[in-house]
Motif scaffolding. Sequence first.
Motif, PDB file in Angstrom:
ATOM      1  N   HIS A 132       0.818  -1.218   0.000  1.00 24.24           N
ATOM      2  CA  HIS A 132       0.000   0.000   0.000  1.00 24.24           C
ATOM      3  C   HIS A 132       0.847   1.261   0.000  1.00 24.24           C
ATOM      4  CE1 HIS A 132      -3.042  -3.044   1.129  1.00 24.24           C
ATOM      5  NE2 HIS A 132      -3.780  -2.300   0.329  1.00 24.24           N
ATOM      6  N   ASP A 133       2.036   1.188   0.566  1.00 31.46           N
ATOM      7  CA  ASP A 133       2.953   2.332   0.461  1.00 31.46           C
ATOM      8  C   ASP A 133       3.372   2.547  -0.984  1.00 31.46           C
ATOM      9  OD1 ASP A 133       2.888   2.844   3.170  1.00 31.46           O
ATOM     10  OD2 ASP A 133       4.695   1.671   3.608  1.00 31.46           O
ATOM     11  N   VAL A 134       3.620   1.454  -1.703  1.00 30.53           N
ATOM     12  CA  VAL A 134       4.007   1.560  -3.110  1.00 30.53           C
ATOM     13  C   VAL A 134       2.831   2.051  -3.944  1.00 30.53           C
ATOM     14  CG1 VAL A 134       4.758   0.244  -5.139  1.00 30.53           C
ATOM     15  CG2 VAL A 134       5.810  -0.190  -2.907  1.00 30.53           C
ATOM     16  N   ILE A 135       1.645   1.525  -3.689  1.00 31.00           N
ATOM     17  CA  ILE A 135       0.458   1.994  -4.422  1.00 31.00           C
ATOM     18  C   ILE A 135       0.252   3.480  -4.199  1.00 31.00           C
ATOM     19  CG2 ILE A 135      -2.059   1.873  -4.520  1.00 31.00           C
ATOM     20  CD1 ILE A 135      -1.825  -1.141  -4.024  1.00 31.00           C
ATOM     21  N   ASP A 136       0.406   3.941  -2.962  1.00 25.59           N
ATOM     22  CA  ASP A 136       0.247   5.372  -2.664  1.00 25.59           C
ATOM     23  C   ASP A 136       1.256   6.207  -3.449  1.00 25.59           C
ATOM     24  OD1 ASP A 136      -1.849   4.910  -0.957  1.00 25.59           O
ATOM     25  OD2 ASP A 136      -0.658   5.027   0.884  1.00 25.59           O
ATOM     26  N   ALA A 137       2.487   5.698  -3.586  1.00 28.26           N
ATOM     27  CA  ALA A 137       3.508   6.423  -4.353  1.00 28.26           C
ATOM     28  C   ALA A 137       3.083   6.547  -5.818  1.00 28.26           C
ATOM     29  CB  ALA A 137       4.856   5.713  -4.238  1.00 28.26           C
TER      30      ALA A 137
ATOM     31  N   GLU B  56      -5.727  -4.544  -5.746  1.00 30.13           N
ATOM     32  CA  GLU B  56      -5.483  -3.356  -4.922  1.00 30.13           C
ATOM     33  C   GLU B  56      -4.966  -2.192  -5.777  1.00 30.13           C
ATOM     34  OE1 GLU B  56      -6.054  -2.890  -1.317  1.00 30.13           O
ATOM     35  OE2 GLU B  56      -7.380  -4.436  -2.142  1.00 30.13           O
ATOM     36  N   PHE B  57      -4.054  -2.490  -6.717  1.00 31.79           N
ATOM     37  CA  PHE B  57      -3.601  -1.442  -7.633  1.00 31.79           C
ATOM     38  C   PHE B  57      -4.780  -0.892  -8.428  1.00 31.79           C
ATOM     39  CE2 PHE B  57       0.935  -2.677  -7.239  1.00 31.79           C
ATOM     40  CZ  PHE B  57       1.524  -1.416  -7.296  1.00 31.79           C
ATOM     41  N   ARG B  58      -5.613  -1.784  -8.950  1.00 28.87           N
ATOM     42  CA  ARG B  58      -6.734  -1.337  -9.792  1.00 28.87           C
ATOM     43  C   ARG B  58      -7.814  -0.621  -8.984  1.00 28.87           C
ATOM     44  NH1 ARG B  58      -7.118  -6.686 -13.774  1.00 28.87           N
ATOM     45  NH2 ARG B  58      -5.705  -5.848 -15.385  1.00 28.87           N
ATOM     46  N   LYS B  59      -7.968  -1.002  -7.720  1.00 30.96           N
ATOM     47  CA  LYS B  59      -8.956  -0.321  -6.878  1.00 30.96           C
ATOM     48  C   LYS B  59      -8.558   1.125  -6.636  1.00 30.96           C
ATOM     49  CE  LYS B  59      -9.147  -1.296  -2.434  1.00 30.96           C
ATOM     50  NZ  LYS B  59      -9.370  -2.089  -1.203  1.00 30.96           N
ATOM     51  N   GLU B  60      -7.257   1.367  -6.420  1.00 30.63           N
ATOM     52  CA  GLU B  60      -6.777   2.715  -6.138  1.00 30.63           C
ATOM     53  C   GLU B  60      -6.480   3.506  -7.410  1.00 30.63           C
ATOM     54  OE1 GLU B  60      -6.695   4.106  -3.178  1.00 30.63           O
ATOM     55  OE2 GLU B  60      -7.491   2.245  -2.312  1.00 30.63           O
ATOM     56  N   ILE B  61      -6.092   2.799  -8.492  1.00 28.80           N
ATOM     57  CA  ILE B  61      -5.756   3.455  -9.763  1.00 28.80           C
ATOM     58  C   ILE B  61      -6.478   2.681 -10.870  1.00 28.80           C
ATOM     59  CG2 ILE B  61      -3.880   4.336 -11.217  1.00 28.80           C
ATOM     60  CD1 ILE B  61      -1.980   3.725  -8.825  1.00 28.80           C
ATOM     61  N   PRO B  62      -7.768   2.961 -11.098  1.00 30.87           N
ATOM     62  CA  PRO B  62      -8.589   2.128 -11.987  1.00 30.87           C
ATOM     63  C   PRO B  62      -8.063   1.975 -13.407  1.00 30.87           C
ATOM     64  CG  PRO B  62      -9.970   3.588 -10.680  1.00 30.87           C
ATOM     65  CD  PRO B  62      -8.560   4.019 -10.444  1.00 30.87           C
TER      66      PRO B  62
ATOM     67  N   PRO C 121      -4.349  -8.798 -18.650  1.00 28.03           N
ATOM     68  CA  PRO C 121      -3.172  -7.907 -18.688  1.00 28.03           C
ATOM     69  C   PRO C 121      -3.118  -7.116 -19.997  1.00 28.03           C
ATOM     70  CG  PRO C 121      -2.570 -10.172 -18.124  1.00 28.03           C
ATOM     71  CD  PRO C 121      -3.961 -10.215 -18.642  1.00 28.03           C
ATOM     72  N   ASP C 122      -2.502  -5.950 -19.941  1.00 24.82           N
ATOM     73  CA  ASP C 122      -2.339  -5.116 -21.139  1.00 24.82           C
ATOM     74  C   ASP C 122      -1.157  -5.570 -21.972  1.00 24.82           C
ATOM     75  OD1 ASP C 122      -4.260  -2.566 -20.701  1.00 24.82           O
ATOM     76  OD2 ASP C 122      -3.485  -3.263 -18.782  1.00 24.82           O
ATOM     77  N   ILE C 123      -0.157  -6.124 -21.313  1.00 19.75           N
ATOM     78  CA  ILE C 123       1.033  -6.656 -21.991  1.00 19.75           C
ATOM     79  C   ILE C 123       1.329  -8.027 -21.397  1.00 19.75           C
ATOM     80  CG2 ILE C 123       3.513  -6.341 -22.428  1.00 19.75           C
ATOM     81  CD1 ILE C 123       3.066  -3.329 -22.096  1.00 19.75           C
TER      82      ILE C 123
END
Length: 425
Positions: free
Chosen positions: A235-240, A281-287, A319-321
């Motif tokens: 979550h620290d990395v996601i916040d960054a 979690e990444f997609r929830k915070e950064i859709p 995935p996109d790639i």
Amino acid sequence: MKIYIETHGCTFNQADSDIMAKMLSETHEIVQDMADADVIILNTCYVKLPTEQKMITQIRNIKMKYPDKKLIVGGCMVEVDPERLNKFAGDDCWIGPHKVDKINDVVDKAIKGEVVHEYGKTNLVKAGVGIKSSNSLIHILQICEGCEGQCTFCCTRLARGYLVSYPIDVLVEEAKDAISNGCKELQVTAQDTACFGNDTGESFAELLNRLGSLEGDFKIRVGMMHPKSLKGKLHDVIDAFKNNDKIFKFVHLPVQTGSDKVLTEMNRMHTLDEYKYIVNEFRKEIPDISLATDIIVGYPTETEEDFSETLDLIREIKPDIIHISKYMHRPGAISNSLDEIDHKVMKDRSHRVNDVKSEVMLENNKKYEGTTQRVLIIGEGSTGGYVGYTDTYKNVIVDNAKIGTFVNVKILEGKRTYLLAEVIQ
């Protein structure tokens, strides 16, 4: 002397070549054509069997075509398989990836006709102002070398060794210098960026926040993160990522297989549920974040059921790639003791996963049609036009633009591997 450097493999290897070029340029001339050189440095990759074969072929070709030129073999092949290298280039100089700071000495000895094999592990810090040429649109920022993984299929860890993280203050100063000299894309690079600081107590998230707070009009691409290394810091990395507009909203999280059984047998040290949790979690915070992943087809213990689970996972996480590799034994890898599966079966599975890959990537890119995107133009296209990247690191092709600028574009069509667009005012 005139020196030509040929680089194969990952961005980390390219950065090693940049270091050598910077050091050599102080007393020698770096040339862009092998035919013009007195000394040829071949910086090798050794991650896959086809790459190994390509390296050996290139060594042979250079020695046959330019017998009077001095050849220096560098890169991962030197560390991973010196016995095999000795058969093809035992009478040439070598320089391992941990000894790039010795390149001037190796070149000087090669010119004198001496044969020196300079390799072995060190704690060399490959970061700092002036260590690489900073006059480039794209700057590769090596943040650490080595990893903490013990994946059974991997030989790269034999070349790069255990984790050595570089000090945040040194990395920030290198980045500032590159940006002041025109860098528009800062590529944060390592074998596993997410394990940065585990050996020194410094924080990967803090590094990203420090880089993201630097002044200038540029973007940051964060390189591969091993899912296991994100445990405890996710979550620290996601916040960054979320709080720094300069960071591309793009993550490279290799999963390798959709089977928990095979994940265990690969010693990946994470489960499928943990992987999905990280992605969600990444997609929830950064859709709108883009996801890249890696798949190994045909690991020795992979059954048809395991493979079907991999196809199911790709369809689920979309995935996109997707980077696909067919399993092959590598020197020093733990999985070498296992019997490879039938190559016809492997080939069939590779075709099937490629079909699903094409469907998913095209579906993802079609969603961009009609949208307006801000794009960093980084170069000319191989078949015309100009290439750039959106804030989510989607590859975009436009007819006309100025390299090194940010432009607004309208997406006209989503292709499988890129977006076709037009620049708008």
